[in-house]
Design a protein around this motif. Sequence first.
Motif, short mmCIF file in Angstrom:
data_model
loop_
_atom_site.label_atom_id
_atom_site.label_comp_id
_atom_site.label_asym_id
_atom_site.label_seq_id
_atom_site.Cartn_x
_atom_site.Cartn_y
_atom_site.Cartn_z
N UNK A 93 0.81 -1.22 0.00
CA UNK A 93 0.00 0.00 0.00
C UNK A 93 0.85 1.26 0.00
N UNK A 94 2.04 1.21 0.61
CA UNK A 94 2.90 2.39 0.69
C UNK A 94 3.99 2.39 -0.38
N UNK A 95 3.97 1.40 -1.26
CA UNK A 95 4.95 1.33 -2.33
C UNK A 95 4.82 2.56 -3.23
N UNK A 96 5.94 3.23 -3.58
CA UNK A 96 5.85 4.42 -4.44
C UNK A 96 5.16 4.16 -5.77
N UNK A 97 5.24 2.92 -6.27
CA UNK A 97 4.53 2.62 -7.51
C UNK A 97 3.02 2.63 -7.27
N UNK A 98 2.60 2.06 -6.13
CA UNK A 98 1.18 2.05 -5.80
C UNK A 98 0.63 3.46 -5.68
N UNK A 99 1.40 4.36 -5.07
CA UNK A 99 0.92 5.72 -4.84
C UNK A 99 1.19 6.64 -6.03
N UNK A 100 1.69 6.10 -7.13
CA UNK A 100 1.89 6.90 -8.34
C UNK A 100 0.58 7.00 -9.12
N UNK A 101 0.53 7.98 -10.00
CA UNK A 101 -0.61 8.11 -10.92
C UNK A 101 -0.29 7.24 -12.13
N UNK A 102 -0.90 6.07 -12.17
CA UNK A 102 -0.57 5.08 -13.19
C UNK A 102 -1.53 5.05 -14.37
N UNK A 103 -2.60 5.82 -14.28
CA UNK A 103 -3.53 5.91 -15.41
C UNK A 103 -4.23 7.27 -15.40
N UNK A 104 -4.55 7.75 -16.57
CA UNK A 104 -5.29 9.02 -16.71
C UNK A 104 -6.31 8.87 -17.83
N UNK A 105 -7.32 9.70 -17.76
CA UNK A 105 -8.33 9.75 -18.81
C UNK A 105 -8.23 11.07 -19.57
N UNK A 106 -8.75 11.06 -20.79
CA UNK A 106 -8.87 12.30 -21.55
C UNK A 106 -10.05 12.15 -22.51
N UNK A 107 -10.72 13.23 -22.78
CA UNK A 107 -11.87 13.18 -23.68
C UNK A 107 -11.41 12.94 -25.12
N UNK A 108 -12.31 12.38 -25.91
CA UNK A 108 -12.02 12.10 -27.33
C UNK A 108 -13.24 12.48 -28.15
N UNK B 194 -0.96 11.49 -28.49
CA UNK B 194 -1.21 11.06 -27.11
C UNK B 194 -0.03 11.35 -26.20
N UNK B 195 1.16 11.56 -26.76
CA UNK B 195 2.31 11.94 -25.96
C UNK B 195 2.28 13.39 -25.52
N UNK B 196 1.41 14.16 -26.11
CA UNK B 196 1.18 15.55 -25.69
C UNK B 196 0.00 15.53 -24.74
N UNK B 197 0.24 15.81 -23.45
CA UNK B 197 -0.80 15.66 -22.44
C UNK B 197 -1.76 16.85 -22.39
N UNK B 198 -1.47 17.91 -23.16
CA UNK B 198 -2.40 19.04 -23.25
C UNK B 198 -3.43 18.75 -24.34
N UNK B 199 -4.45 19.56 -24.40
CA UNK B 199 -5.48 19.41 -25.44
C UNK B 199 -4.83 19.59 -26.80
N UNK B 200 -5.07 18.64 -27.69
CA UNK B 200 -4.57 18.77 -29.06
C UNK B 200 -5.39 17.86 -29.96
N UNK B 201 -5.62 18.30 -31.18
CA UNK B 201 -6.40 17.52 -32.12
C UNK B 201 -7.77 17.17 -31.56
N UNK B 202 -8.11 15.89 -31.65
CA UNK B 202 -9.40 15.42 -31.16
C UNK B 202 -9.41 15.08 -29.67
N UNK B 203 -8.27 15.24 -29.00
CA UNK B 203 -8.14 14.77 -27.62
C UNK B 203 -8.05 15.94 -26.64
#
Length: 222
Positions: free
Chosen positions: A171-186, A199-208
């Motif tokens: 539960x305290x493992x740094x991997x567990x407490x990392x942000x391992x997934x994110x969502x974005x609109x499409x 998808x490598x650009x995490x800001x709004x771009x194109x259809x994402x």
Amino acid sequence: THLDPHQQRRKSERFSVSYVTGSHNLKVGFQAEEGLVNATTLGTGGNVSYRFNNAVPNQITQLSTPYVLQARMKADLGVYVQDQWAISRLTLNLGLRYEYFNGYVPAQSIPATPNGWIPAREYPKVEGVPSWHDLDPRMGAAYDLFGDGRTAVKVSLGRYVAKTGVNIATATNPITTSVNSVNRSWDDANKNYVPDCNLGNFAKNGECGAITNTRFGTVVPG
């Protein structure tokens, strides 16, 4: 070092010695366990999954896999002494147990994601998750009501600790407490069922749209 996926191991040792006479039984001993878990998480479809509403694309989920989450149980140790005395019809049982539990997370390395979204990550060793010491008394008495060994009144009182394993270390493992997934609109404007964006650009771009958490791939302290 090569790590097998979903590897679990537990090693146990026990030792005790007893001194027995007609009315007196003394026993001392210890129990010790060590263990490890290496849990591999693999993404699917290039670390991307897609959500549709009535066949219309509306969301993309991006993952930071693959990675191996490691947790260790350094010691689950119990050292005890117990003594039994028979005095006429009364038998007394007295004991004391010392419990020591220590878990940790070894140093971990995660390579960069295959698509280059998240760079390689290094996590230092995390000690003492947890590091617990307990003294657990246990006592009991039995009284032979009629002296024939057939009817007795017994009472006992004790303190016990529960099994823990590597739950806290995980539960305290740094991997567990990392942000391992994110969502974005499409917004599939051209209806070709292909996200026309970088998808490598995490800001709004194109259809994402922009990702929902800018700490994607980093540790969030618990």
